[in-house]
Design an enzyme around this catalytic site. Structure first.
Site, PDB file in Angstrom:
ATOM      1  N   LYS A  36       0.728  -1.229   0.063  1.00 19.58           N
ATOM      2  CA  LYS A  36       0.101   0.114  -0.002  1.00 19.58           C
ATOM      3  C   LYS A  36       0.931   1.342  -0.047  1.00 19.58           C
ATOM      4  CE  LYS A  36      -1.670   3.270   1.832  1.00 19.58           C
ATOM      5  NZ  LYS A  36      -1.743   4.534   1.408  1.00 19.58           N
TER       6      LYS A  36
ATOM      7  N   CYS B  41      13.439  10.747   6.611  1.00 19.72           N
ATOM      8  CA  CYS B  41      13.758  10.286   8.028  1.00 19.72           C
ATOM      9  C   CYS B  41      14.998  10.462   8.812  1.00 19.72           C
ATOM     10  CB  CYS B  41      12.812   9.253   8.527  1.00 19.72           C
ATOM     11  SG  CYS B  41      13.877   7.744   7.835  1.00 19.72           S
TER      12      CYS B  41
ATOM     13  N   GLU C 212       8.849  16.862  14.409  1.00 22.74           N
ATOM     14  CA  GLU C 212       9.771  16.549  13.087  1.00 22.74           C
ATOM     15  C   GLU C 212       9.181  17.256  12.112  1.00 22.74           C
ATOM     16  OE1 GLU C 212      10.836  12.486  10.633  1.00 22.74           O
ATOM     17  OE2 GLU C 212       8.995  12.739  11.610  1.00 22.74           O
TER      18      GLU C 212
END
Length: 500
Positions: free
Chosen positions: A174, A282, A383
């Site tokens: 997905k 990330c 973040e």
């Protein structure tokens, strides 16, 4: 007519049937270029059913068959690097060279999967008791799913499915609905390589698809990469439904710069690690901790380099940084910079007003640099996932390490120094899963595993490498005792002496 991006189920394109579609934009222009199908529960069930049917034969296929197909896929992937990179640039916005680098890092894991035979070797202990042997083997877990983020639409799926299918599992991917086309191209290449229908499926969708995968009784394991709140939800929900889970979350990666460091090298590293891929990764360095008196000089050198970065469309060879993925994300990133001064930071560079001539409707933002950032400010705590670099000050090495370890995140970190003793101490004391020594983005090579600590990882396994193999297989121990041939029943002569 807007082009549709559909599912790949059972070895072929399947038109979306839910009636729900999501926009796919070109971040450089802001224009909607495609519509992506958003799967219904019934369509999720169809993809899982195709994977389950395929597992009946793929799960017992030979290692030779699996690796032969993966070798062919590796060659096709290599030959189609540019085509995949162009799809990434068109939907994500990153520059072409960066997109090519993404494909190359994914290719590393495909190559690892091609050699999976050595990692699936079991163990054998003979004569543990009289005529008793014990063997440990690893077998596939069944149908597994991967839920992947927008920032690496080719690489992150390739962190998952090559090892999963090499181990004998079947896979339902997905991908992010923001940039879905690279996944379909990969599916086509796998089919061309000879992968049997249903072994790899692509299910386009949003939360409806994700929630169904998390609860589906025929899904044995879930791999996820994304933000920390979603990773926590994925882990909690999937585990409650009896699945094994690896859920990689967000990060606030720090770079500690000691007074003895090469400041030019540190500044170069900070700029590339903070602003590369527009900060949408990330493992980006989003916080630099300057130790001692070097702070002002380091900030000056970072600023000098940042001001020279060329921002433009990803398909322009002159561009070094592209736009952000969506307008909403651009506006969110900008809000951290616009609110920074009121929360105590010194705004050295403010990129929030940046535009590109001829592409005024694109999702543009310039490079931002914040200095003397308080640890209780939003720009430091969250973040941001954009081209915003925070610089913090520390008087000593110990203060810098304590600052980093106080962060709830523990994905990656780096130290810049000429002192080997300090570097060794840092790598032992820092609370993070991946550490760089004079390396700003310490993403491990394919045969070592990737993963963080604390709120950057939920689950027991890191991704790819040995941890990936263990995640996609389960152990079985077989204890065997065979009678000696000389013990054959009376009247059966196997030619063995009876006087053993």
């Amino acid at each position: 007519m807007t082009k549709h991006v559909n599912h790949w189920i059972g070895g072929k394109i399947v038109e979306g049937a839910s009636g729900n579609w999501g926009p796919v934009t070109d971040p450089a222009t802001g224009a909607v270029t495609r519509e992506v199908a958003l799967a219904s529960v019934a369509e999720v069930d169809a993809a899982v059913a195709a994977a389950k049917d395929a597992y009946a034969t793929w799960g017992t296929s030979s290692l030779a068959q699996r690796t032969t197909i993966l070798f062919r896929f590796r060659a096709l992937l290599d030959a189609n690097r540019d085509a995949i990179a162009e799809l990434i640039t068109a939907e994500h916005g990153k520059v072409h060279s960066d997109a090519l680098g993404e494909v190359a890092r994914g290719l590393e894991i495909v190559e690892l999967a091609c050699g999976i035979t050595t990692q699936l070797k079991g163990e054998l202990s003979t004569q543990v008791s009289n005529r008793v042997d014990v063997a440990a083997i690893r077998q596939p877990v069944g149908v597994v799913a991967g839920i992947t983020p927008f920032n690496f639409p080719a690489m992150v799926p390739m962190w998952m499915f090559p090892i999963a299918i090499a181990c004998g599992n079947t896979f339902v991917l997905k991908p992010s609905e923001k940039d879905p086309s690279a996944a379909l191209k990969i599916a086509e290449l796998l089919a061309e390589a000879g992968l049997p229908d249903g072994v790899f499926n692509v299910l386009q969708g949003d939360k409806v698809a994700v929630d169904r995968l998390l609860e589906h009784p025929d899904i044995a394991a879930i791999s996820f990469v994304g933000s920390t709140p979603i990773a926590r939800h994925i882990h909690t929900t999937a585990a409650a439904n009896g699945k094994r889970v690896q859920a990689l979350g967000g990060a606030k990666n720090h770079m500690l710069v000691l007074p003895d460091a090469d400041l030019d090298a540190a500044a170069d590293a900070a700029v590339s690690a903070a602003y590369g891929s527009a900060g949408e990764r990330c493992m980006a360095i989003s916080a630099v901790v300057a130790v001692g008196s070097i702070g002002d000089e380091l900030v000056a050198r970072i600023r000098e380099r940042a001001e020279k970065i060329k921002i433009g469309p990803g398909n322009d060879p002159a561009s070094e940084m592209g736009p952000l993925i969506t307008k909403a994300h651009r506006d969110k990133v900008a809000s951290y910079v616009r609110g920074a001064a009121a929360q105590g930071s010194e705004v050295v560079l403010d990129g929030t007003g940046h535009t590109v001539e001829g592409f005024e409707d694109g999702h543009w933002i310039g490079l931002s640099l914040l200095d003397k950032v308080p640890t209780d400010s939003d720009a430091y705590r969250d973040e941001i996932f954009g081209p915003v670099l925070c610089v913090l000050r520390a008087d000593t090495y110990e203060e810098g390490v304590a600052l980093i370890n106080a962060s709830p995140f523990g994905n990656g970190t780096a130290i810049f120094t000429r002192d080997g003793g300090a570097a060794r101490r840092f790598q032992m004391e820092i609370e993070a899963g991946m550490v760089g020594v004079n390396v700003p983005i310490p993403v491990p090579v394919g045969y070592h595993s990737f993963g963080g600590w604390k709120d950057s990882l939920f689950g027991d396994h890191h991704i790819y490498g040995n941890d990936g193999v263990h995640f996609y297989t389960r152990g079985k121990v077989v204890t065997t005792r065979w009678p000696d041939p000389s013990d054959a029943p009376a009247g059966v002569d196997l030619g063995f002496p009876r006087n053993h």
